[in-house]
Scaffold this motif. Sequence first.
Motif, PDB file in Angstrom:
ATOM      1  N   TYR A   1      58.216  19.522 -64.326  1.00 28.75           N
ATOM      2  CA  TYR A   1      58.449  18.278 -65.055  1.00 28.75           C
ATOM      3  C   TYR A   1      57.775  17.105 -64.365  1.00 28.75           C
ATOM      4  N   ALA A   2      57.418  16.118 -65.174  1.00 26.62           N
ATOM      5  CA  ALA A   2      56.989  14.847 -64.620  1.00 26.62           C
ATOM      6  C   ALA A   2      58.180  14.203 -63.919  1.00 26.62           C
ATOM      7  N   ASP A   3      57.913  13.476 -62.853  1.00 25.61           N
ATOM      8  CA  ASP A   3      58.996  12.846 -62.103  1.00 25.61           C
ATOM      9  C   ASP A   3      59.844  11.940 -62.988  1.00 25.61           C
ATOM     10  N   SER A   4      59.208  11.293 -63.947  1.00 26.38           N
ATOM     11  CA  SER A   4      59.909  10.315 -64.777  1.00 26.38           C
ATOM     12  C   SER A   4      60.942  10.935 -65.709  1.00 26.38           C
ATOM     13  N   VAL A   5      60.875  12.250 -65.909  1.00 24.01           N
ATOM     14  CA  VAL A   5      61.823  12.890 -66.835  1.00 24.01           C
ATOM     15  C   VAL A   5      62.703  13.934 -66.155  1.00 24.01           C
ATOM     16  N   LYS A   6      62.491  14.175 -64.868  1.00 26.72           N
ATOM     17  CA  LYS A   6      63.296  15.184 -64.161  1.00 26.72           C
ATOM     18  C   LYS A   6      64.776  14.843 -64.238  1.00 26.72           C
ATOM     19  N   GLY A   7      65.574  15.861 -64.534  1.00 28.21           N
ATOM     20  CA  GLY A   7      67.004  15.670 -64.626  1.00 28.21           C
ATOM     21  C   GLY A   7      67.473  15.193 -65.985  1.00 28.21           C
ATOM     22  N   ARG A   8      66.514  14.800 -66.854  1.00 31.56           N
ATOM     23  CA  ARG A   8      66.887  14.324 -68.187  1.00 31.56           C
ATOM     24  C   ARG A   8      66.332  15.225 -69.297  1.00 31.56           C
TER      25      ARG A   8
END
Length: 113
Positions: A59-66
């Motif tokens: 995942y891109a860092d900006s969407v990790k966990g979401r």
Amino acid sequence: QVQLVESGGGLVQPGGSLKLSCAASGIIFSIKTMNWYRQAPGKQRMLVATITSGGGTTYADSVKGRFAISRDNAKNTVYLQMNNLKPEDTAVYYCYVGRSNYWGQGTQVTVSS
């Protein structure tokens, strides 16, 4: 003939969720790495998430966990579950077959109150 058909986009409030789908035909789906990209107005297209044929994900860092990418090889479909959406997630989302020229037509996601 290869076809990638995305669906599931729409307008959602910040903090909301959407699930995108990309149905593929004309390829041996199960052996392909599949990707979701997005492109916001005035910005370059960026890679959001990848799933390999073996189910490995990045995942891109900006969407990790979401965000969560998944696939159903029996349905030749890749999904992108998007939770806790933010206004900066607003973009056209595209699915892409890895190492190919095959892109979907895109589906608009708008996050706004």
